[in-house]
Motif scaffolding. Structure first.
Motif: not given
Lengths: 223, 151
Positions: A204-223
């Protein structure tokens, strides 16, 4: 004699014009193409066969999943993979699409040692099937992942549950919370007390967009 | 008899992360040295070799050192409905045509995988065309395919 002088002067003039023109073009081109790119380091990706590793990488590349899927037999290396999320371009130094078979485990753990981030994919359909030995394999992998991570300086670990559409949580508004409250999830919590967890339907396109957004959000927040 | 010049590797159809290794006669454990060599040789050709021939369900890659990687896709799908190719690594300098053809024909009986009629014969022809060429013959073919896309 004058022929030579004119020849040399002419050649120098033509060379100079070409040099300055090309420089001008380069400047304009680089301004047009300029986009800030955030480097999020390397990602060590792994999961048992059919956990969605190849599809996850396809999604990062902005491609749709293949209609007829095929088992991955060899490691495909993606150096400097760039993808966009929320208008920002991110760069992954390296990510490997490896077959999730036992003989590749040492290769994966080697990548875990080198990479700044690790993503472990779990096929939720199999994870919640109590008859299956799948959970035992996942537990063993996570134990080895923890050992590898403990040897290194703090790194990011993200666990992603795939095939969400094939579970009872698919219709829920908050599947991540429900899954994390489940008895089966205790298996993960026994090894990692706190972990970033997301569930996704990679088809599902939207599900993937949300996932990628969450992943980069987490990595960004920690860096 | 064990033949170090031929090795077949395939993943289980139940996606349990197990693999099967077979040398044409015997199965050998995935943790063995033979399996590791098979894996490494396959990886080497996959990364450094050139695609000699490719069509639906079959791909032939080779390197001028004599290693060849043959990928065959049987009719059977894994439990998730994915195609499940077999990877065969062989040494063109050491394996005879007869040994290769016998091993290929034994796949259906020994491994329980099946192919459309004429598929294995066609795959065998693609490989045997590279046999007996010697180091120099392989080097020339490798060079042309790598830099000009064909021989």
């Amino acid at each position: 004699m004058w022929h030579i002088v004119f020849g040399v002067v002419g050649a120098v003039a033509i060379g100079a014009i070409k040099y300055f023109r090309s420089d001008e073009i380069k400047l304009v081109a680089s301004t047009d193409a300029y986009k800030p790119t955030k480097n999020i380091g390397a990602i060590a990706l792994w999961g048992v066969p059919n956990s969605g590793k190849s599809t996850f990488i396809k999604r990062l590349l902005g491609k749709s999943p293949d209609e007829q899927k095929i088992q991955t037999s060899f490691t495909k290396k993606y150096p400097n993979l760039e993808f966009e999320s929320d208008g920002i371009t991110y760069s992954i130094e390296s990510i490997y699409d490896m077959p999730g078979v036992e003989t590749r485990k040492s290769e994966w753990l080697e990548h875990v040692n080198k990479a700044r981030n690790s993503i472990y994919l779990i096929n939720l359909e199999k994870f919640f099937d109590e008859k299956d030995s799948y959970s035992r394999t996942v537990k063993q992998h996570l134990k080895e992942l923890k050992e590898a991570l403990d040897k290194n300086k703090p790194k990011n670990l993200i666990v992603v549950g795939t095939h969400l559409d094939k579970t009872k949580f698919s219709s829920s508004n908050e599947p991540n919370n429900l899954i994390q409250q489940s008895i089966q999830f205790e298996l993960i919590r026994e090894i990692f007390h706190s972990v970033w967890f997301y569930s996704v339907n990679l088809l599902d396109d939207n599900s993937c967009i949300d996932l990628i957004k969450s992943i980069v959000g987490d990595i960004d927040a920690k860096s | 008899m064990q033949n170090p010049s031929f090795c077949l590797r395939m993943q289980s159809l139940d996606n349990s992360s197990e693999e099967i290794y077979w040398n044409g006669v015997h199965f050998f454990p995935p943790a063995s040295d033979d399996a590791l060599r098979c894996l490494k040789e396959g990886d080497f050709v996959y990364e450094n070799g050139v695609v000699w021939d490719s069509e639906e369900g079959v791909e032939v890659r080779f390197h001028y050192n004599g290693l060849l990687l043959l990928s065959l896709t049987p009719i059977e799908l894994d439990e998730a409905g994915r195609m499940a190719p077999l990877s065969i690594t062989l040494n063109l300098m050491r394996l005879s045509k007869n040994e290769f053809i016998n091993n290929l024909q034994a796949i259906t009986g020994s491994l329980g995988r099946s192919f459309p009629p004429g598929f294995l014969e066609s795959a065998a022809n693609k490989v045997t065309g590279l046999m007996g060429k010697g180091y120099f013959g392989l080097l020339i073919r490798f060079f042309f395919v790598k830099y000009f896309g064909r021989f």
